[in-house]
Design a protein around this motif. Structure first.
Motif, mmCIF file in Angstrom:
data_model
loop_
_atom_site.group_PDB
_atom_site.id
_atom_site.type_symbol
_atom_site.label_atom_id
_atom_site.label_comp_id
_atom_site.label_asym_id
_atom_site.label_seq_id
_atom_site.Cartn_x
_atom_site.Cartn_y
_atom_site.Cartn_z
ATOM 1 N N SER A 1 14.882 7.348 4.403
ATOM 2 C CA SER A 1 14.222 6.074 4.116
ATOM 3 C C SER A 1 13.135 5.803 5.149
ATOM 4 O O SER A 1 13.097 6.441 6.211
ATOM 5 C CB SER A 1 15.260 4.951 4.154
ATOM 6 O OG SER A 1 15.685 4.736 5.486
ATOM 7 N N PRO A 2 12.242 4.853 4.876
ATOM 8 C CA PRO A 2 11.215 4.498 5.865
ATOM 9 C C PRO A 2 11.839 4.072 7.201
ATOM 10 O O PRO A 2 11.318 4.415 8.261
ATOM 11 C CB PRO A 2 10.472 3.345 5.211
ATOM 12 C CG PRO A 2 10.628 3.595 3.751
ATOM 13 C CD PRO A 2 12.021 4.162 3.603
ATOM 14 N N SER B 1 7.151 -1.038 3.943
ATOM 15 C CA SER B 1 5.747 -0.714 4.211
ATOM 16 C C SER B 1 5.436 -0.806 5.696
ATOM 17 O O SER B 1 4.713 0.035 6.245
ATOM 18 C CB SER B 1 4.825 -1.649 3.436
ATOM 19 O OG SER B 1 4.884 -1.383 2.068
ATOM 20 N N LEU B 2 5.979 -1.824 6.347
ATOM 21 C CA LEU B 2 5.729 -1.986 7.777
ATOM 22 C C LEU B 2 6.358 -0.858 8.581
ATOM 23 O O LEU B 2 5.752 -0.374 9.552
ATOM 24 C CB LEU B 2 6.236 -3.344 8.259
ATOM 25 C CG LEU B 2 5.392 -4.535 7.815
ATOM 26 C CD1 LEU B 2 6.105 -5.842 8.145
ATOM 27 C CD2 LEU B 2 4.021 -4.496 8.454
ATOM 28 N N ASN C 1 11.804 -7.326 1.526
ATOM 29 C CA ASN C 1 12.392 -5.992 1.665
ATOM 30 C C ASN C 1 11.342 -4.897 1.447
ATOM 31 O O ASN C 1 11.280 -3.921 2.204
ATOM 32 C CB ASN C 1 13.561 -5.829 0.691
ATOM 33 C CG ASN C 1 14.476 -4.703 1.096
ATOM 34 O OD1 ASN C 1 14.702 -4.476 2.273
ATOM 35 N ND2 ASN C 1 15.006 -4.008 0.108
ATOM 36 N N GLU C 2 10.499 -5.047 0.445
ATOM 37 C CA GLU C 2 9.431 -4.079 0.195
ATOM 38 C C GLU C 2 8.395 -4.099 1.322
ATOM 39 O O GLU C 2 7.902 -3.051 1.740
ATOM 40 C CB GLU C 2 8.760 -4.340 -1.156
ATOM 41 C CG GLU C 2 9.639 -4.020 -2.339
ATOM 42 C CD GLU C 2 10.122 -2.577 -2.351
ATOM 43 O OE1 GLU C 2 9.288 -1.660 -2.204
ATOM 44 O OE2 GLU C 2 11.342 -2.372 -2.482
ATOM 45 N N LYS D 1 0.800 -1.215 0.000
ATOM 46 C CA LYS D 1 0.000 0.000 0.000
ATOM 47 C C LYS D 1 0.834 1.267 0.000
ATOM 48 O O LYS D 1 0.321 2.346 -0.199
ATOM 49 C CB LYS D 1 -0.978 -0.008 1.172
ATOM 50 C CG LYS D 1 -0.357 -0.223 2.528
ATOM 51 C CD LYS D 1 -1.435 -0.394 3.575
ATOM 52 C CE LYS D 1 -0.835 -0.907 4.869
ATOM 53 N NZ LYS D 1 -1.843 -1.157 5.858
ATOM 54 N N PHE D 2 2.143 1.135 0.191
ATOM 55 C CA PHE D 2 3.010 2.308 0.227
ATOM 56 C C PHE D 2 4.025 2.326 -0.924
ATOM 57 O O PHE D 2 5.006 3.054 -0.871
ATOM 58 C CB PHE D 2 3.765 2.383 1.557
ATOM 59 C CG PHE D 2 2.860 2.525 2.744
ATOM 60 C CD1 PHE D 2 2.170 3.698 2.974
ATOM 61 C CD2 PHE D 2 2.698 1.477 3.627
ATOM 62 C CE1 PHE D 2 1.333 3.833 4.064
ATOM 63 C CE2 PHE D 2 1.871 1.605 4.725
ATOM 64 C CZ PHE D 2 1.180 2.786 4.942
ATOM 65 N N ASP D 3 3.816 1.525 -1.977
ATOM 66 C CA ASP D 3 4.780 1.423 -3.077
ATOM 67 C C ASP D 3 5.165 2.766 -3.678
ATOM 68 O O ASP D 3 6.324 3.012 -3.974
ATOM 69 C CB ASP D 3 4.249 0.515 -4.194
ATOM 70 C CG ASP D 3 4.436 -0.953 -3.875
ATOM 71 O OD1 ASP D 3 5.185 -1.255 -2.918
ATOM 72 O OD2 ASP D 3 3.830 -1.785 -4.559
#
Length: 98
Positions: free
Chosen positions: A18-19, A83-84, A78-79, A3-5
């Motif tokens: 980065s996240p 998102s998490l 990794n993706e 959902k955050f791509d």
């Protein structure tokens, strides 16, 4: 697709980091009680997932099963981690605004 791509198209430009770095930036600004409570939520979530996974895999083999899956599906994991981190950072922000 997570959902955050869209946020990860240029990882270094998202909110100036980065996240992962943003999560830690946010968490460094919060009270220890809130961080401890959120960590407890994560541990509970892991415990539930381990219990669910143990229904189809031997409990003693869970660590190896998880590591093998992570290695075999590195890009997907990794993706999902990105998102998490974003989801967890959002949870921290939400908790502060309560």
């Amino acid at each position: 697709m997570s959902k955050f791509d869209a946020l990860f198209e240029d990882e270094d430009d998202i909110f100036a980091g980065s996240p992962v770095s943003k999560y830690w930036d946010i968490s460094a600004q919060l009270s220890q009680d809130l961080i401890k409570d959120e960590f407890d939520v994560l541990i509970e979530r892991i415990a539930v997932m381990e219990a669910m996974l143990s229904k189809t895999h031997e409990y003693e083999d869970l660590d190896r099963t998880i590591k093998n899956y992570a290695l075999s599906n590195y890009d997907e994991i990794n993706e999902l981690k990105k998102s998490l981190y974003m989801e967890l950072a959002g949870q921290l922000i939400y908790r502060v605004s309560e």
